[in-house]
Design an enzyme around this catalytic site. Sequence first.
Site, mmCIF file in Angstrom:
data_model
loop_
_atom_site.group_PDB
_atom_site.id
_atom_site.type_symbol
_atom_site.label_atom_id
_atom_site.label_comp_id
_atom_site.label_asym_id
_atom_site.label_seq_id
_atom_site.Cartn_x
_atom_site.Cartn_y
_atom_site.Cartn_z
ATOM 1 N N PRO A 32 1.043 -1.365 0.444
ATOM 2 C CA PRO A 32 0.143 0.377 -0.073
ATOM 3 C C PRO A 32 0.910 1.207 0.120
ATOM 4 O O PRO A 32 2.148 1.523 0.561
ATOM 5 C CB PRO A 32 -1.386 0.007 1.297
ATOM 6 C CG PRO A 32 -0.009 -1.221 2.423
ATOM 7 C CD PRO A 32 0.753 -1.609 0.908
ATOM 8 N N GLN A 46 -6.077 -1.431 2.441
ATOM 9 C CA GLN A 46 -5.776 -1.383 3.560
ATOM 10 C C GLN A 46 -6.530 -0.082 4.190
ATOM 11 O O GLN A 46 -7.242 1.078 3.717
ATOM 12 C CB GLN A 46 -4.316 -0.936 3.390
ATOM 13 C CG GLN A 46 -3.778 -0.465 4.998
ATOM 14 C CD GLN A 46 -2.321 -0.310 4.301
ATOM 15 O OE1 GLN A 46 -2.191 1.031 4.284
ATOM 16 N NE2 GLN A 46 -1.873 -1.340 5.117
ATOM 17 N N CYS A 63 1.969 2.937 10.268
ATOM 18 C CA CYS A 63 1.707 4.277 10.097
ATOM 19 C C CYS A 63 2.966 5.125 10.799
ATOM 20 O O CYS A 63 1.487 5.293 11.942
ATOM 21 C CB CYS A 63 0.377 4.808 9.589
ATOM 22 S SG CYS A 63 0.760 6.586 8.764
ATOM 23 N N LYS A 112 -0.927 -5.015 8.147
ATOM 24 C CA LYS A 112 0.652 -4.971 8.553
ATOM 25 C C LYS A 112 1.059 -4.133 9.607
ATOM 26 O O LYS A 112 0.330 -3.032 10.061
ATOM 27 C CB LYS A 112 0.337 -3.995 6.945
ATOM 28 C CG LYS A 112 1.799 -3.296 6.438
ATOM 29 C CD LYS A 112 1.480 -3.352 4.758
ATOM 30 C CE LYS A 112 3.464 -2.303 4.368
ATOM 31 N NZ LYS A 112 3.591 -0.993 5.149
ATOM 32 N N GLY A 165 10.520 -4.360 3.911
ATOM 33 C CA GLY A 165 11.311 -4.233 4.226
ATOM 34 C C GLY A 165 12.570 -4.524 3.730
ATOM 35 O O GLY A 165 13.427 -5.263 3.306
ATOM 36 N N ASP A 166 13.272 -3.287 2.629
ATOM 37 C CA ASP A 166 14.554 -3.160 1.847
ATOM 38 C C ASP A 166 14.927 -4.386 0.410
ATOM 39 O O ASP A 166 16.022 -5.066 -0.027
ATOM 40 C CB ASP A 166 16.051 -3.785 2.756
ATOM 41 C CG ASP A 166 16.288 -2.593 3.647
ATOM 42 O OD1 ASP A 166 15.362 -1.151 3.940
ATOM 43 O OD2 ASP A 166 16.532 -2.915 5.152
ATOM 44 N N ARG A 168 9.396 0.701 -1.864
ATOM 45 C CA ARG A 168 10.290 1.389 -2.284
ATOM 46 C C ARG A 168 10.415 1.098 -3.697
ATOM 47 O O ARG A 168 11.130 2.214 -4.524
ATOM 48 C CB ARG A 168 11.365 2.079 -1.453
ATOM 49 C CG ARG A 168 10.323 3.733 -0.506
ATOM 50 C CD ARG A 168 11.292 3.226 -0.061
ATOM 51 N NE ARG A 168 12.190 1.828 1.157
ATOM 52 C CZ ARG A 168 12.879 2.036 2.080
ATOM 53 N NH1 ARG A 168 14.009 2.407 1.842
ATOM 54 N NH2 ARG A 168 13.305 0.751 1.952
#
Length: 318
Positions: A16, A70, A109, A154, A218-219, A242
């Site tokens: 999301p 979401q 968040c 999440k 993550g990453d 990302r």
Amino acid sequence: MKLGSLELATPFILAPLESVSDAAFRRLCWSLGAGLTWTEMIRARGLTRNNRSTIELIDCFEADVPTGVQLMVVNEGELEEALERIEQLAATTHPHFRNLRAVDLNFGCPSPEVIKVGAGPALLKRRNKLRSIFEVLRTWKQRTALPIGAITAKIRLGLNRLEMDQKVYLPIVELANELLDGLTVHARHAREESTTSAHWEALAEVKQRATVPIIGNGDVVSLQTAQRLIEQTGCDGVMIARGAIRSPWIFRELTGQGPGQPALAEVDLAEEEWRRRATSLGSKPKYFEWHAEGFRRMRDRHAGSATSTALPPNEHMR
Ligand SMILES: Cc1cc2nc3c(=O)[nH]c(=O)nc-3n(C[C@H](O)[C@H](O)[C@H](O)COP(=O)(O)O)c2cc1C
């Protein structure tokens, strides 16, 4: 990968992404290999208050792109009302809501405005409250006429370092085993920036205790990082944020269909197609702003004026 009753074509999931994941971008990522995509975070309160611009963010117009919504909730009452509202809208003015295949709850968040009202990661240590929230979602899934295949949450590893060290995330795995169809874990606590490496060791711990699918986040920015995450943690699926903003073609790389970096002509074609679709589906201006910049950066990388490993800005990181 199976999530609830959803058969995902690939275990690679588009995260999301606020101001990023409109319907046209989700289609692009899905066409390149994403097995599931999510809308950006939708504030439940906006739905219960009948806020038009919130309702418009649920832009699941295209049934062939597997998409979930979401939601960000403060408590179980608000969730119940928001879910009822989604159902009502699906039955009346917003038939496209019937295209939703999944519901996720956001407990990650890090925005102060969210934490101040006791939502998002502020709920991670409140086991009983989480149970009530998950129960509402489960009950709704069992009775709704909407074709919802999976319900998930999440989470982050805690609100802060202390909570992460106390492993507040582990009891949530038990709740997910009992009440949800899967759990996504963004392997950082909520005070950590994206410059801090994700704590994949926590994903392995979560996975060991899980009977539902675990999606690690993550990453992950390439095939190698995705493979490493899966090897080190045993996670069933991988969520990409990302890396997908930098290059949606990461899904092509992950699924062995081609390189993660597109040719210039592919960027041009994708932008043209994204723009055409976003225009016809009425995407909000914020998405046009984001993606104009995103496609420009992809082109710059070809011209060598940006480093190929740079990730997009993280000021929106959730
Ligand atoms: C621009 C941007 C917007 C985001 N919006 C959301 C969101 O709406 N909901 C959410 O749960 N996470 C959101 N996130 C967090 C990502 O989903 C993800 O958890 C985080 O970026 C770590 O994954 P990554 O290392 O693949 O980037 C956002 C991140 C970015 C960079």
